[in-house]
Motif scaffolding. Structure first.
Motif, short mmCIF file in Angstrom:
data_model
loop_
_atom_site.label_atom_id
_atom_site.label_comp_id
_atom_site.label_asym_id
_atom_site.label_seq_id
_atom_site.Cartn_x
_atom_site.Cartn_y
_atom_site.Cartn_z
N PRO A 96 0.83 -1.21 0.00
CA PRO A 96 0.00 0.00 0.00
C PRO A 96 0.87 1.27 0.00
CG PRO A 96 -0.23 -1.24 2.06
CD PRO A 96 0.62 -2.05 1.16
N THR A 97 0.37 2.28 -0.69
CA THR A 97 1.10 3.55 -0.78
C THR A 97 0.83 4.45 0.42
OG1 THR A 97 -0.68 4.53 -2.09
CG2 THR A 97 1.14 3.48 -3.30
N HIS A 98 -0.14 4.08 1.25
CA HIS A 98 -0.48 4.82 2.47
C HIS A 98 -1.23 3.86 3.39
CE1 HIS A 98 -4.70 5.19 1.12
NE2 HIS A 98 -4.15 5.28 -0.09
N LEU A 99 -1.50 4.27 4.59
CA LEU A 99 -2.22 3.42 5.55
C LEU A 99 -3.63 3.15 5.04
CD1 LEU A 99 -2.32 1.98 8.30
CD2 LEU A 99 -3.16 4.13 9.26
N ILE A 100 -3.98 1.89 4.92
CA ILE A 100 -5.32 1.48 4.49
C ILE A 100 -5.93 0.64 5.60
CG2 ILE A 100 -6.62 0.13 2.80
CD1 ILE A 100 -4.53 0.96 0.72
N THR A 101 -7.16 0.98 5.98
CA THR A 101 -7.83 0.28 7.07
C THR A 101 -9.27 -0.05 6.66
OG1 THR A 101 -8.53 2.37 8.07
CG2 THR A 101 -6.45 1.44 8.85
N GLY A 103 -13.04 0.12 6.13
CA GLY A 103 -13.86 1.32 5.97
C GLY A 103 -13.35 2.22 4.85
N ASP A 104 -12.10 2.05 4.46
CA ASP A 104 -11.55 2.82 3.33
C ASP A 104 -12.08 2.25 2.02
OD1 ASP A 104 -10.05 4.32 5.10
OD2 ASP A 104 -8.18 3.24 4.71
N ASN A 105 -11.84 2.97 0.94
CA ASN A 105 -12.13 2.50 -0.42
C ASN A 105 -10.84 2.51 -1.21
OD1 ASN A 105 -15.07 2.07 -0.73
ND2 ASN A 105 -15.15 4.19 -0.04
N ALA A 106 -10.45 1.37 -1.76
CA ALA A 106 -9.27 1.30 -2.62
C ALA A 106 -9.71 1.65 -4.05
CB ALA A 106 -8.67 -0.10 -2.58
N LYS A 107 -8.96 2.54 -4.67
CA LYS A 107 -9.24 2.89 -6.07
C LYS A 107 -8.47 1.92 -6.97
CE LYS A 107 -9.01 7.63 -4.68
NZ LYS A 107 -8.01 7.37 -3.69
N VAL A 108 -9.19 1.26 -7.89
CA VAL A 108 -8.57 0.28 -8.78
C VAL A 108 -9.04 0.56 -10.20
CG1 VAL A 108 -8.22 -2.17 -9.23
CG2 VAL A 108 -8.56 -1.39 -6.88
N ILE A 109 -8.09 0.50 -11.14
CA ILE A 109 -8.39 0.77 -12.55
C ILE A 109 -8.10 -0.49 -13.35
CG2 ILE A 109 -7.88 2.24 -14.53
CD1 ILE A 109 -6.68 4.24 -12.39
N PHE A 110 -9.11 -0.98 -14.05
CA PHE A 110 -9.00 -2.18 -14.88
C PHE A 110 -8.92 -1.75 -16.34
CE2 PHE A 110 -11.05 -3.33 -10.95
CZ PHE A 110 -10.52 -4.57 -10.63
N PHE A 111 -7.85 -2.15 -17.02
CA PHE A 111 -7.62 -1.80 -18.42
C PHE A 111 -8.13 -2.93 -19.30
CE2 PHE A 111 -4.82 0.76 -15.95
CZ PHE A 111 -4.68 1.95 -16.64
N LEU A 112 -8.98 -2.58 -20.27
CA LEU A 112 -9.63 -3.56 -21.12
C LEU A 112 -8.96 -3.66 -22.49
CD1 LEU A 112 -13.26 -2.43 -20.26
CD2 LEU A 112 -11.97 -4.31 -19.24
N SER A 113 -9.17 -4.79 -23.14
CA SER A 113 -8.54 -5.05 -24.44
C SER A 113 -9.05 -4.13 -25.54
CB SER A 113 -8.75 -6.52 -24.84
OG SER A 113 -10.13 -6.85 -24.80
N ASP A 114 -10.18 -3.45 -25.34
CA ASP A 114 -10.69 -2.52 -26.36
C ASP A 114 -10.12 -1.11 -26.18
OD1 ASP A 114 -12.10 -1.62 -24.15
OD2 ASP A 114 -14.08 -1.85 -25.07
N GLY A 115 -9.16 -0.95 -25.25
CA GLY A 115 -8.53 0.33 -25.02
C GLY A 115 -9.23 1.20 -23.99
N LYS A 116 -10.35 0.72 -23.45
CA LYS A 116 -11.09 1.48 -22.44
C LYS A 116 -10.71 0.99 -21.04
CE LYS A 116 -14.91 2.29 -25.58
NZ LYS A 116 -16.30 1.94 -25.93
N VAL A 117 -11.21 1.69 -20.04
CA VAL A 117 -10.94 1.31 -18.66
C VAL A 117 -12.25 1.24 -17.87
CG1 VAL A 117 -8.65 2.37 -18.65
CG2 VAL A 117 -10.60 3.67 -17.81
N THR A 118 -12.19 0.53 -16.76
CA THR A 118 -13.26 0.53 -15.77
C THR A 118 -12.62 0.92 -14.45
OG1 THR A 118 -14.58 -1.13 -16.92
CG2 THR A 118 -14.98 -0.89 -14.57
#
Length: 131
Positions: A96-101, A103-118
């Motif tokens: 982790p880049t900072h303290l995560i406990t 109740g927090d929300n982790a931001k995650v980016i999924f890269f798709l084969s069509d060039g878009k992201v979720t």
């Protein structure tokens, strides 16, 4: 240049969470993706500003044991879903880049084969029942 956000891939309600472990141990992330498009879509890369490393793992069970096997991608079938759930597939969030406990929300980016992201905010908790 901004990467376009996918409108074909959605997240199943209440399927998203990260299992928190103490002492900055690697955390497992779970999510169910739904693909409304007519084409299968691969998730080819995953990043998070909250973790230095994100990997995809499959749990493989044979007659004597189970083990986690790192995989490079997974495919969300056309007009179907793909589940990252305990005992099958998960993402491993490491360093982790900072303290995560809880109740927090982790931001995650999924890269798709069509060039878009979720982009997903994944609630961090100690158990899947804690909504």
């Amino acid at each position: 240049m901004a990467i376009p956000v996918s409108t074909d891939v959605a997240v199943a309600e209440k399927s998203v969470w990260v299992r928190w472990l103490p002492n900055a141990l690697p955390a497992a992330g779970y999510i169910i993706f739904q693909n409304s498009s007519d084409q299968p879509l691969d998730v080819t890369k995953i990043k998070s500003p909250d973790y230095k490393r994100v990997s995809i793992y499959q749990t493989v069970v044979d007659s004597e044991s189970s083990k986690m096997v790192k995989i490079d991608k997974f495919t969300i079938p056309a007009k179907d879903e793909f589940s990252l759930v305990p005992g099958k597939y998960h993402i491993m969030l490491e360093k982790p880049t900072h303290l995560i406990t809880p109740g927090d929300n982790a931001k995650v980016i999924f890269f798709l084969s069509d060039g878009k992201v979720t982009k997903v905010r994944m609630p961090v908790r100690t158990s899947p029942e804690l909504y």
